[in-house]
Scaffold this motif. Structure first.
Motif, short mmCIF file in Angstrom:
data_model
loop_
_atom_site.label_atom_id
_atom_site.label_comp_id
_atom_site.label_asym_id
_atom_site.label_seq_id
_atom_site.Cartn_x
_atom_site.Cartn_y
_atom_site.Cartn_z
N GLU A 31 10.06 1.83 -39.20
CA GLU A 31 9.12 0.86 -39.65
C GLU A 31 9.89 -0.30 -40.41
O GLU A 31 11.11 -0.05 -40.67
N ASN A 57 0.79 7.16 -41.62
CA ASN A 57 0.64 5.70 -40.94
C ASN A 57 0.03 6.10 -39.47
O ASN A 57 0.46 7.08 -38.50
N VAL A 110 -1.00 5.16 -36.06
CA VAL A 110 -0.57 4.23 -34.92
C VAL A 110 -1.70 4.26 -33.77
O VAL A 110 -1.93 5.30 -33.21
N ASN A 115 -1.92 1.09 -38.54
CA ASN A 115 -1.05 0.48 -37.53
C ASN A 115 -1.66 -0.08 -36.28
O ASN A 115 -1.85 0.81 -35.33
#
Length: 301
Positions: A46, A106, A108, A136
């Protein structure tokens, strides 16, 4: 939160399929109400203020409500790779990633699981979760769904893929993409405000807007840069990505079979600099040759 009620006539994303996912039906995202995760691990690919030195605690959810024809993660976005887990197990995964030293959690492609994610965050906070939470997303979001996340999300790591409605229709069957992406960004900024970093330079709060440069579409990229900078200045970060790699079945899209030429990407960077953009991330070298896509082998699930 009674998360089940959100799946009876699902309208979490702009597609508003209205299907009863609790009964095993699938909308555009390709998923029922069963929470499905393909990978949960430390991720180093990232932006620097997200991955840092220890990695971002990345949870890849199965399914996607956008469905770009050039998707780099087709194995999980349309292929269905992943394992069904409980909300409690998701909360445990968050804690395990924190214990491994992750800078953040995070999430996703999380949109179609937002109610369960909120419940998992509620549980994990009681367990001692204290890391920033990163949302994300591909940017194709509904305000109503984002409002559910107010107070739960610290960082929005969002795409702005297309400004041209013809491109969004052709490549993602989403003619209204730019409308929803711009409205979503307004809500994201309302929730996070200006970026905040800790003493290590890791983002604790704020927005990073990613734009992956596509072959033959540099004018649309310029329009996106103009929109972002004219509306938000340096109160957000712009991440210009040159990692596009032709993948999937592109027989109907011959224009997407080529990589972006380095000189095209360099000119776009110069354009952003001349525009006045200061808070930005760029990619150097042959990033399109490198693997930004992990193995979706169920690690950490």
């Amino acid at each position: 939160m009674n998360w089940k009620k959100w799946y009876r006539e699902c309208s979490l994303c702009p597609r508003e399929c209205g299907v009863n996912r609790l009964e095993g039906r699938k909308g555009f995202c390709g998923q029922t109400a069963a929470l499905k995760v393909a990978r949960a691990a430390l991720h180093m690919w990232e932006e620097p203020c997200i991955s840092g030195t220890r990695g971002s605690g990345t949870v890849f959810f199965t399914g996607c409500h956008l469905g770009c024809v050039f998707c780099q993660n087709g194995q999980i976005s349309r292929g269905g790779s992943g394992k069904e887990i409980s909300v409690l197990r998701l909360a445990e995964i968050f804690m395990e990633l924190q214990d491994k030293g992750a800078h953040n959690i995070n999430l996703v492609t999380p949109t179609h699981y937002v109610p369960q994610i909120i419940e998992a965050l509620r549980i994990s906070r009681k367990m001692g979760l204290h890391l920033p939470i990163v949302y994300n997303t591909g940017g194709f979001e509904k305000i109503d769904t984002l409002e559910l996340l107010d107070g739960w999300i610290d960082i929005y790591l969002t795409d702005f893929k297309f400004m041209d409605l013809h491109l969004s229709r052709r490549y993602a069957n989403a003619e209204g993409y730019a409308f929803y992406a711009s409205k979503a960004l307004e809500e994201m900024y309302h929730q996070t405000g200006k970026p905040v970093f800790d003493e290590e330079g890791m983002m604790q709060k704020g927005i990073i807007v990613r734009h992956m440069v596509m072959p033959g579409q540099s004018m649309d990229s310029r329009r996106i840069i103009n929109y972002l900078y004219d509306n938000y200045g340096d109160n957000i970060y712009i991440s210009l990505m040159n990692q596009y790699t032709p993948s999937g079945n592109l027989e109907k899209y011959p224009e997407l079979k080529e990589k972006v030429k380095p000189k095209v990407y360099d000119r776009l960077i110069d354009y952003a600099i001349d525009k006045g953009v200061e808070n930005a991330f760029i990619q150097e070298g042959e990033t399109a040759e490198e693997s930004f896509i992990p193995d979706f082998d169920g690690e950490g699930v």
